[in-house]
Scaffold this motif. Sequence first.
Motif, mmCIF file in Angstrom:
data_model
loop_
_atom_site.group_PDB
_atom_site.id
_atom_site.type_symbol
_atom_site.label_atom_id
_atom_site.label_comp_id
_atom_site.label_asym_id
_atom_site.label_seq_id
_atom_site.Cartn_x
_atom_site.Cartn_y
_atom_site.Cartn_z
ATOM 1 N N ILE A 1 14.844 -4.010 6.188
ATOM 2 C CA ILE A 1 15.585 -3.405 5.765
ATOM 3 C C ILE A 1 14.594 -2.047 4.005
ATOM 4 C CG2 ILE A 1 17.054 -2.689 3.143
ATOM 5 C CD1 ILE A 1 18.990 -5.524 4.544
ATOM 6 N N GLN A 2 13.782 -3.759 3.701
ATOM 7 C CA GLN A 2 12.874 -2.546 2.902
ATOM 8 C C GLN A 2 12.172 -1.585 3.230
ATOM 9 O OE1 GLN A 2 10.297 -5.808 1.498
ATOM 10 N NE2 GLN A 2 9.275 -4.074 -0.609
ATOM 11 N N ILE A 3 11.100 -1.574 4.743
ATOM 12 C CA ILE A 3 10.338 -1.579 5.600
ATOM 13 C C ILE A 3 11.400 0.396 6.440
ATOM 14 C CG2 ILE A 3 8.591 -0.849 7.762
ATOM 15 C CD1 ILE A 3 7.971 -4.149 7.345
ATOM 16 N N VAL A 4 12.239 0.074 6.564
ATOM 17 C CA VAL A 4 12.973 0.891 6.981
ATOM 18 C C VAL A 4 13.395 2.225 5.859
ATOM 19 C CG1 VAL A 4 14.848 1.908 8.070
ATOM 20 C CG2 VAL A 4 14.259 0.019 9.375
ATOM 21 N N SER A 5 13.369 1.169 5.035
ATOM 22 C CA SER A 5 14.645 2.074 3.623
ATOM 23 C C SER A 5 12.691 3.460 3.255
ATOM 24 C CB SER A 5 14.584 1.337 2.588
ATOM 25 O OG SER A 5 16.115 0.480 3.300
ATOM 26 N N LEU A 6 11.721 2.666 3.601
ATOM 27 C CA LEU A 6 10.368 3.094 3.530
ATOM 28 C C LEU A 6 9.759 3.962 3.587
ATOM 29 C CD1 LEU A 6 7.721 3.406 1.529
ATOM 30 C CD2 LEU A 6 6.859 1.671 3.728
ATOM 31 N N LEU B 1 0.362 -1.032 0.113
ATOM 32 C CA LEU B 1 0.139 -0.401 0.149
ATOM 33 C C LEU B 1 1.285 1.249 0.192
ATOM 34 C CD1 LEU B 1 -2.587 -1.280 2.727
ATOM 35 C CD2 LEU B 1 -3.193 -1.054 0.047
ATOM 36 N N PHE B 2 1.576 1.209 -0.041
ATOM 37 C CA PHE B 2 2.789 2.472 0.828
ATOM 38 C C PHE B 2 4.115 2.514 -0.080
ATOM 39 C CE2 PHE B 2 1.353 0.360 5.202
ATOM 40 C CZ PHE B 2 0.411 1.533 4.986
ATOM 41 N N LEU B 3 3.991 1.175 -0.954
ATOM 42 C CA LEU B 3 5.275 1.613 -2.894
ATOM 43 C C LEU B 3 5.134 2.672 -3.931
ATOM 44 C CD1 LEU B 3 6.536 -2.404 -2.286
ATOM 45 C CD2 LEU B 3 7.053 -0.596 -1.049
ATOM 46 N N THR B 4 4.086 3.544 -2.546
ATOM 47 C CA THR B 4 3.213 4.845 -4.355
ATOM 48 C C THR B 4 3.028 5.746 -3.634
ATOM 49 O OG1 THR B 4 1.002 4.749 -3.801
ATOM 50 C CG2 THR B 4 2.096 2.891 -4.976
ATOM 51 N N VAL C 1 24.680 -1.605 7.657
ATOM 52 C CA VAL C 1 24.550 -1.025 7.224
ATOM 53 C C VAL C 1 23.785 0.589 6.020
ATOM 54 C CG1 VAL C 1 25.300 -2.555 4.831
ATOM 55 C CG2 VAL C 1 26.685 -0.516 4.784
ATOM 56 N N VAL C 2 22.588 -0.557 6.361
ATOM 57 C CA VAL C 2 21.872 0.102 5.127
ATOM 58 C C VAL C 2 20.672 1.283 6.452
ATOM 59 C CG1 VAL C 2 19.371 0.309 4.357
ATOM 60 C CG2 VAL C 2 21.639 -1.253 3.397
ATOM 61 N N ILE C 3 20.239 0.812 7.212
ATOM 62 C CA ILE C 3 19.889 0.987 8.746
ATOM 63 C C ILE C 3 20.161 2.253 9.055
ATOM 64 C CG2 ILE C 3 17.814 -0.110 10.617
ATOM 65 C CD1 ILE C 3 17.333 -2.531 8.821
ATOM 66 N N LEU C 4 21.399 1.552 9.354
ATOM 67 C CA LEU C 4 21.588 2.630 10.585
ATOM 68 C C LEU C 4 21.670 4.097 10.163
ATOM 69 C CD1 LEU C 4 24.343 1.095 12.696
ATOM 70 C CD2 LEU C 4 21.913 0.770 13.261
ATOM 71 N N PRO C 5 22.250 4.816 8.840
ATOM 72 C CA PRO C 5 22.678 5.750 8.266
ATOM 73 C C PRO C 5 20.964 6.121 8.076
ATOM 74 C CG PRO C 5 24.074 4.128 7.792
ATOM 75 C CD PRO C 5 23.246 3.188 8.476
ATOM 76 N N ILE C 6 20.258 5.858 8.288
ATOM 77 C CA ILE C 6 18.581 6.052 7.820
ATOM 78 C C ILE C 6 17.905 6.438 8.821
ATOM 79 C CG2 ILE C 6 16.390 5.539 7.383
ATOM 80 C CD1 ILE C 6 17.236 3.457 4.692
ATOM 81 N N GLU D 1 12.640 -11.226 8.892
ATOM 82 C CA GLU D 1 13.923 -11.372 8.440
ATOM 83 C C GLU D 1 14.278 -10.105 8.135
ATOM 84 O OE1 GLU D 1 12.539 -13.236 4.212
ATOM 85 O OE2 GLU D 1 11.772 -15.405 5.430
ATOM 86 N N PRO D 2 15.832 -10.145 7.300
ATOM 87 C CA PRO D 2 16.333 -8.494 7.831
ATOM 88 C C PRO D 2 15.842 -7.440 5.872
ATOM 89 C CG PRO D 2 17.949 -10.709 8.210
ATOM 90 C CD PRO D 2 16.405 -11.184 8.015
#
Length: 351
Positions: free
Chosen positions: A248-253, A212-215, A288-293, A243-244
């Motif tokens: 990553i996908q959710i936090v990156s959103l 729902l949130f990928l737009t 490496v992805v989540i901490l900078p976000i 899962e990792p």
Amino acid sequence: MKETFVKGQNTANISFYQYTCIHLCAYIVSLPPVCFSDLESSLLNSVISYRMMESFLATDVWCFLARYGTTELCAHHVTVIASLIKSCPGKTSQLSRLIVLLRRLLFLLDTDHQASFIKMFPPEQEENLSFWQHISLSSLATSLGSQVKKSLFKTAFLHIKECLDSIQTLGELQKLNLSLSALLMACHSSGRLLDSEHLSDVTVIIVQLLPLFLTKQVTEQPLLQETFCLFLDLFSYVTRAVEPAKLIQIVSLIPSVCQVDAPSHIKLSVLDFLSSLASVLIPQEAQVVILPIVAGLFSMLLSDTMWLVNQHALEIFTQFAEETNYEDIVPQSMNSEEIKNCVIYFLNKIT
């Protein structure tokens, strides 16, 4: 102000609010029975008043009335207020004040009357989800609270699944949000630890909600923004279980939704979610992805110009800094002198 409550005793320092409340309650006790219906009407009008102090005072007086009167009277008032809440459309300040009053009165009911109340508004019925989403289950006896929680989990989960399978209109999205709110109330009553079955159910919902949130519609549609806030709150209960790659996908959103010009309720929801990450052990491959976000979000929110968001950001950030195992986030978040000074002033209680 000084007041003597019992003749011969020392005076006690009380506020003007306490003085008013005490004397108002004393006056109510002296009223003849013929005035009681007028008293109930006056209290209800005052509880839903736009004048905050009047509403607070009426709520306190009503709770005194519940203690002073019979259990049956309290049960009757609970039923009336619950019916009003159930019939209230949308979210208003009057609804919020009725909810506060109901939560306080529920504490005063004995177990038998609480059980009768649950039978009157069974959480197994979908139509009652709009009501139970507002009720703190801690208001109920432990056994009854567990019973309602179990029913809410089952009913809300099934309804959410149905909504997600056929969601096409804003009306269906509104129903989805209602069910998510009810499910969250059940989660809140469990603390931060869900049992394995509920953990699995919530994880399934999180995965199904994600598309729902990928737009770009989230930033344009208030109802979807509400869904996103509920999604983040729900996700905080299962962060350790996903899962990792999904983490990553959710936090990156989040940064795509929580931007500088985002509504304050989204920013506050993101802050609450960041708070829940403080005690989470993030998998090595995801760090490496989540901490900078996380650092970037804190930096933006600590610089927010709205005082409520900024204050909440300072509270969450200082708490996060104390609890997290990832200390590098702290200096990365304070990437300007202005933010550093703001945090230092907050810690030193300087305004």
